[in-house]
Design a protein around this motif. Structure first.
Motif, PDB file in Angstrom:
ATOM      1  N   ALA A  39       0.763  -1.126   0.031  1.00 24.32           N
ATOM      2  CA  ALA A  39      -0.008  -0.043   0.091  1.00 24.32           C
ATOM      3  C   ALA A  39       1.053   1.089  -0.089  1.00 24.32           C
ATOM      4  CB  ALA A  39      -1.129  -0.077   1.103  1.00 24.32           C
ATOM      5  N   GLY A  40       1.867   1.272   0.935  1.00 25.35           N
ATOM      6  CA  GLY A  40       2.950   2.235   0.887  1.00 25.35           C
ATOM      7  C   GLY A  40       3.523   2.538  -0.534  1.00 25.35           C
ATOM      8  N   VAL A  41       3.714   1.629  -1.114  1.00 26.81           N
ATOM      9  CA  VAL A  41       4.432   1.657  -2.321  1.00 26.81           C
ATOM     10  C   VAL A  41       3.520   2.276  -3.646  1.00 26.81           C
ATOM     11  CG1 VAL A  41       5.303   0.460  -4.535  1.00 26.81           C
ATOM     12  CG2 VAL A  41       6.111   0.014  -2.190  1.00 26.81           C
ATOM     13  N   LEU A  51       1.639   9.796  -1.332  1.00 27.83           N
ATOM     14  CA  LEU A  51       2.510   9.968   0.056  1.00 27.83           C
ATOM     15  C   LEU A  51       3.891   9.984  -0.363  1.00 27.83           C
ATOM     16  CD1 LEU A  51       2.627   9.483   3.094  1.00 27.83           C
ATOM     17  CD2 LEU A  51       2.802   7.116   2.693  1.00 27.83           C
ATOM     18  N   ASN A  52       4.440  11.197  -0.266  1.00 30.44           N
ATOM     19  CA  ASN A  52       5.793  11.502  -0.575  1.00 30.44           C
ATOM     20  C   ASN A  52       6.553  12.359   0.604  1.00 30.44           C
ATOM     21  OD1 ASN A  52       8.212  11.829  -2.164  1.00 30.44           O
ATOM     22  ND2 ASN A  52       7.361  13.544  -3.436  1.00 30.44           N
ATOM     23  N   PRO A  53       7.135  11.296   1.577  1.00 26.66           N
ATOM     24  CA  PRO A  53       7.765  11.931   2.747  1.00 26.66           C
ATOM     25  C   PRO A  53       8.863  12.771   2.618  1.00 26.66           C
ATOM     26  CG  PRO A  53       7.928   9.594   2.691  1.00 26.66           C
ATOM     27  CD  PRO A  53       7.183  10.073   1.452  1.00 26.66           C
ATOM     28  N   ASP A  54       9.128  13.891   3.401  1.00 30.51           N
ATOM     29  CA  ASP A  54      10.112  14.454   3.211  1.00 30.51           C
ATOM     30  C   ASP A  54      11.290  14.031   4.580  1.00 30.51           C
ATOM     31  OD1 ASP A  54      12.471  16.231   2.886  1.00 30.51           O
ATOM     32  OD2 ASP A  54      11.060  18.088   3.647  1.00 30.51           O
ATOM     33  N   ILE A  55      11.961  13.157   4.404  1.00 37.15           N
ATOM     34  CA  ILE A  55      12.837  12.384   5.111  1.00 37.15           C
ATOM     35  C   ILE A  55      13.932  13.480   5.867  1.00 37.15           C
ATOM     36  CG2 ILE A  55      14.561  10.841   5.900  1.00 37.15           C
ATOM     37  CD1 ILE A  55      11.968   9.542   5.573  1.00 37.15           C
ATOM     38  N   GLU A  56      14.611  14.062   5.025  1.00 39.20           N
ATOM     39  CA  GLU A  56      15.648  15.182   5.385  1.00 39.20           C
ATOM     40  C   GLU A  56      14.989  16.265   6.158  1.00 39.20           C
ATOM     41  OE1 GLU A  56      18.674  16.465   2.972  1.00 39.20           O
ATOM     42  OE2 GLU A  56      18.289  14.928   1.616  1.00 39.20           O
ATOM     43  N   MET A 323       5.079   1.058   8.263  1.00 39.33           N
ATOM     44  CA  MET A 323       5.258   0.211   7.009  1.00 39.33           C
ATOM     45  C   MET A 323       4.604   0.907   5.830  1.00 39.33           C
ATOM     46  SD  MET A 323       7.154  -2.391   7.803  1.00 39.33           S
ATOM     47  CE  MET A 323       7.084  -2.876   6.054  1.00 39.33           C
ATOM     48  N   LEU A 324       3.628   1.756   6.009  1.00 41.87           N
ATOM     49  CA  LEU A 324       3.233   2.621   4.949  1.00 41.87           C
ATOM     50  C   LEU A 324       4.300   3.560   4.615  1.00 41.87           C
ATOM     51  CD1 LEU A 324      -0.419   3.845   5.775  1.00 41.87           C
ATOM     52  CD2 LEU A 324       0.369   2.326   3.770  1.00 41.87           C
ATOM     53  N   LEU A 325       4.841   4.157   5.527  1.00 39.18           N
ATOM     54  CA  LEU A 325       6.082   5.209   5.240  1.00 39.18           C
ATOM     55  C   LEU A 325       7.132   4.552   4.632  1.00 39.18           C
ATOM     56  CD1 LEU A 325       7.342   7.789   5.993  1.00 39.18           C
ATOM     57  CD2 LEU A 325       8.221   6.902   8.325  1.00 39.18           C
ATOM     58  N   ILE A 326       7.677   3.239   5.204  1.00 38.39           N
ATOM     59  CA  ILE A 326       8.789   2.694   4.293  1.00 38.39           C
ATOM     60  C   ILE A 326       8.449   2.123   2.878  1.00 38.39           C
ATOM     61  CG2 ILE A 326      10.002   0.444   4.243  1.00 38.39           C
ATOM     62  CD1 ILE A 326       9.782   0.524   7.578  1.00 38.39           C
ATOM     63  N   GLY A 327       7.225   1.782   2.672  1.00 39.28           N
ATOM     64  CA  GLY A 327       6.693   1.457   1.463  1.00 39.28           C
ATOM     65  C   GLY A 327       6.709   2.609   0.633  1.00 39.28           C
ATOM     66  N   HIS A 333      12.603   5.379  -4.182  1.00 39.30           N
ATOM     67  CA  HIS A 333      14.121   5.189  -4.304  1.00 39.30           C
ATOM     68  C   HIS A 333      13.936   3.749  -5.005  1.00 39.30           C
ATOM     69  CE1 HIS A 333      15.056   8.748  -2.497  1.00 39.30           C
ATOM     70  NE2 HIS A 333      14.122   8.424  -1.370  1.00 39.30           N
ATOM     71  N   TRP A 334      13.037   3.140  -5.652  1.00 41.78           N
ATOM     72  CA  TRP A 334      12.929   1.584  -6.091  1.00 41.78           C
ATOM     73  C   TRP A 334      14.135   1.363  -6.970  1.00 41.78           C
ATOM     74  CZ3 TRP A 334      12.306   0.606 -11.104  1.00 41.78           C
ATOM     75  CH2 TRP A 334      11.674   1.550 -11.925  1.00 41.78           C
ATOM     76  N   ARG A 335      14.513   2.456  -7.954  1.00 43.22           N
ATOM     77  CA  ARG A 335      15.728   2.185  -8.702  1.00 43.22           C
ATOM     78  C   ARG A 335      16.862   1.823  -8.043  1.00 43.22           C
ATOM     79  NH1 ARG A 335      12.590   6.210 -11.125  1.00 43.22           N
ATOM     80  NH2 ARG A 335      11.763   5.780 -13.220  1.00 43.22           N
ATOM     81  N   ALA A 336      17.222   2.562  -6.918  1.00 48.99           N
ATOM     82  CA  ALA A 336      18.370   2.562  -6.318  1.00 48.99           C
ATOM     83  C   ALA A 336      18.500   1.173  -5.679  1.00 48.99           C
ATOM     84  CB  ALA A 336      18.659   3.336  -5.157  1.00 48.99           C
TER      85      ALA A 336
END
Length: 434
Positions: A39-41, A51-56, A323-327, A333-336
Motif C-alpha cells: 500500500a505504501g508503494v 505519500l511523498n515523505p520528506d525524510i531530511e 510500513m506505509l512510510l517505508i513503502g 527510491h526503487w531504482r536504487a
C-alpha cells in the motif's frame, strides 16, 4: 480539503480491510506488514503520488515516532514472556542476543568492507544496523499468549525483544568511527565499561519500574479501591518512565523497556501461580472487570492482561503507519534498490550471515535441527533497522549513509516479502511435525 478527505477515505478503508481480512491473511502466505508495504508503494511517488515523505526535513520527528513505536513493541513482547527467570528457555535468548549477534555483525562487516569496499566505520555501522531482528513485524512468530513456552516461538520472541538494545553500543561505535576513524585506538576499556553500565543500568531501571508500578497499583486497588481503570495510561506511563530514566542514566533504554515488561509479567506470575492469567480471568463477566481489579487473587492477572492487550493493539497501529512510510520510501527510491551492490549484501544477510550465526550460537542448545534451521531463517528485519538508519542519518549525516541506506531499505523489503511469504507455511509444517 478534498485531499484531506481522500486521505481519510484511504486510511479508513485500509484499516477496515485489514480488520475484516485478518483471518484470511493468517491462512495465506501473507502478513499485515506485506500488505502495508505494498500500500505504501502504491501511495508513494511511483504510484499515485499521495505519500511523498520528506525524510531530511522531518528526520527528527520520524526518528522519534519510530523510536516510540519500538518502545511499545518491546514492552509488549516483554509482557508475553511468562516463564521463570530460572527457566532454560532464557539460555536460548542469551545465545541469540550474544554470540549470534556478534557473529552476524562480524560476517556483515567482512562482506561490507571487503566485498563492497566500504570504510571500516561504515561497514561496522551497516553491520550493527542490520544485526538485530525486528520486534514489530514478528507478530506471526511470537508466543501466542502469556505463558506459551514453545521453544521456537519463545526464542524468536525474546530475541526480538532484546537485541535492538544489544545492538545499540555497536551502532554508537560505528557512528563514532564515522566521525573520528582513529577513535577505536583510544581507551577501549572505556567503551567496554560503558557497554557493561548500559546493559546493567537498563536492566535494573526497567526491572525496578516494572515491578514497582505493578506492586504499587495492585496494592492501591486491593486495599484502598483506588487507581482503577485507565490501563492504557499505566502502560504508556511505565514505558515512558523506564525509557526516560534509562536515557538519563546513559543506559540502553530499549533494554529497560523490555525488562519492565518482563518484570511486570514476573509479578503476575508470582501472584497467579501455575494457572494462566487467561484461565484465571475467564470466569469474570465484562461488567465485573472492575471487581476483578480489586480482587487480591485476580488483580495482578487483570492488570497484566489489560495492559498487554492495550500495548499489542497500539503496536498494530505502529506497524501500519511505519510500513506505509517505508513503502513510500521504496516507491521513491526503487531504482536504487535494484543495484547489484545492494541486492547481494541483502541476500548474504538473509541466506548466509543469519543462518550461519544462529547455527554456531545454538550448538549444544535444547533446540533440535529443524528448530535451529527455522530460527536461522526467520530473522525478520524491519522497524528496528529503519530506526537505526534514521538515528544514524540524524547523527552522521546523509554523506556517511549514502552507500548504506539502500542496503538497509532493501533488507527490510526483501525480509518482509520472503519471511512474510514463507512464515505461515513453515510454521504449519513445523507444528504439524510436532
Amino acid at each position: 480539503m478534498f485531499e484531506e478527505a481522500i486521505w481519510f477515505l484511504v486510511i479508513g478503508a485500509l484499516l477496515v480491510l485489514m480488520a475484516v481480512a485478518r483471518g484470511l491473511i493468517a491462512r495465506l502466505p501473507l502478513t499485515g506488514a506485506m500488505v502495508y508495504l505494498i500500500a505504501g508503494v502504491a501511495l508513494g511517488p511511483a504510484g499515485v503520488g499521495m505519500l511523498n515523505p520528506d525524510i531530511e526535513g522531518n528526520l527528527r520527528l520520524l526518528r522519534i515516532l519510530t523510536e516510540a513505536g519500538l518502545v511499545v513493541s518491546l514492552f509488549a513482547i516483554g509482557m508475553y514472556l511468562r516463564v521463570p527467570l530460572s527457566d532454560r528457555l532464557w539460555a536460548l535468548t542469551l545465545r541469540l542476543v550474544g554470540p549470534a549477534m556478534i557473529v552476524t555483525i562480524a560476517l556483515l562487516y567482512v562482506a561490507a568492507h571487503f566485498g563492497l569496499g566500504l570504510p571500516s566505520s561504515q561497514s561496522l555501522l551497516l553491520a550493527a544496523i542490520l544485526a538485530p531482528t525486528d520486534p514489530v513485524l514478528a507478530n506471526e512468530l511470537r508466543v501466542k499468549e502469556a505463558g506459551d513456552d514453545e521453544q521456537l516461538r519463545f526464542a524468536l520472541s525474546s530475541e526480538g525483544g532484546s537485541n535492538d538494545g544489544a545492538a545499540y553500543p555497536v551502532v554508537l561505535l560505528g557512528l563514532a568511527l564515522c566521525a573520528n576513524p582513529s577513535a577505536h585506538t583510544s581507551m577501549p576499556w572505556t567503551f567496554v565499561a560503558s557497554v557493561v553500565w548500559g546493559i546493567v543500568s537498563a536492566l535494573g531501571i526497567g526491572w525496578a519500574f516494572g515491578a514497582g508500578v505493578v506492586i504499587l497499583v495492585t496494592k492501591l486497588r486491593t486495599r484502598y479501591e483506588q487507581a482503577l481503570g485507565l490501563e492504557g495510561f499505566f502502560a504508556l506511563g511505565l514505558m515512558a518512565l523506564s525509557y526516560g530514566c534509562a536515557l538519563l542514566a546513559h543506559g540502553y533504554a530499549f533494554i529497560a523497556v523490555f525488562a519492565a515488561g518482563v518484570a511486570l509479567r514476573r509479578e503476575e506470575l508470582k501472584a497467579t501461580g501455575d494457572m494462566l492469567p487467561t484461565e484465571a480471568l475467564e470466569s469474570v463477566e465484562r461488567g465485573e472487570r472492575e471487581e476483578a481489579a480489586k480482587d487480591p487473587d485476580l488483580a495482578h492477572a487483570y492488570m497484566a492482561e489489560t495492559m498487554m492487550a492495550f500495548a499489542v493493539e497500539f503496536e498494530r497501529l505502529v506497524e501500519f503507519a511505519l510500513m506505509l512510510l517505508i513503502g513510500s520510501l521504496v516507491s521513491a527510491h526503487w531504482r536504487a534498490l535494484l543495484d547489484w551492490r545492494v541486492i547481494w549484501p541483502v541476500l548474504f544477510l538473509l541466506f548466509v550471515a543469519r543462518p550461519l550465526a544462529t547455527t554456531i550460537s545454538l550448538v549444544g542448545s535444547s533446540l533440535d535441527r529443524p528448530q535451529r534451521w527455522l530460527v536461522g531463517w526467520l530473522g525478520i528485519r524491519g522497524v528496528g533497522a529503519f530506526y537505526y538508519l534514521l538515528f544514524s542519518l540524524e547523527s552522521a549525516g546523509k554523506d556517511q549513509l549514502k552507500a548504506i541506506a539502500p542496503i538497509v531499505l532493501g533488507s527490510i523489503v526483501l525480509s518482509v516479502v520472503l519471511h512474510g511469504a514463507s512464515a505461515t507455511t513453515l510454521l504449519k509444517w513445523y507444528f504439524s511435525r510436532k
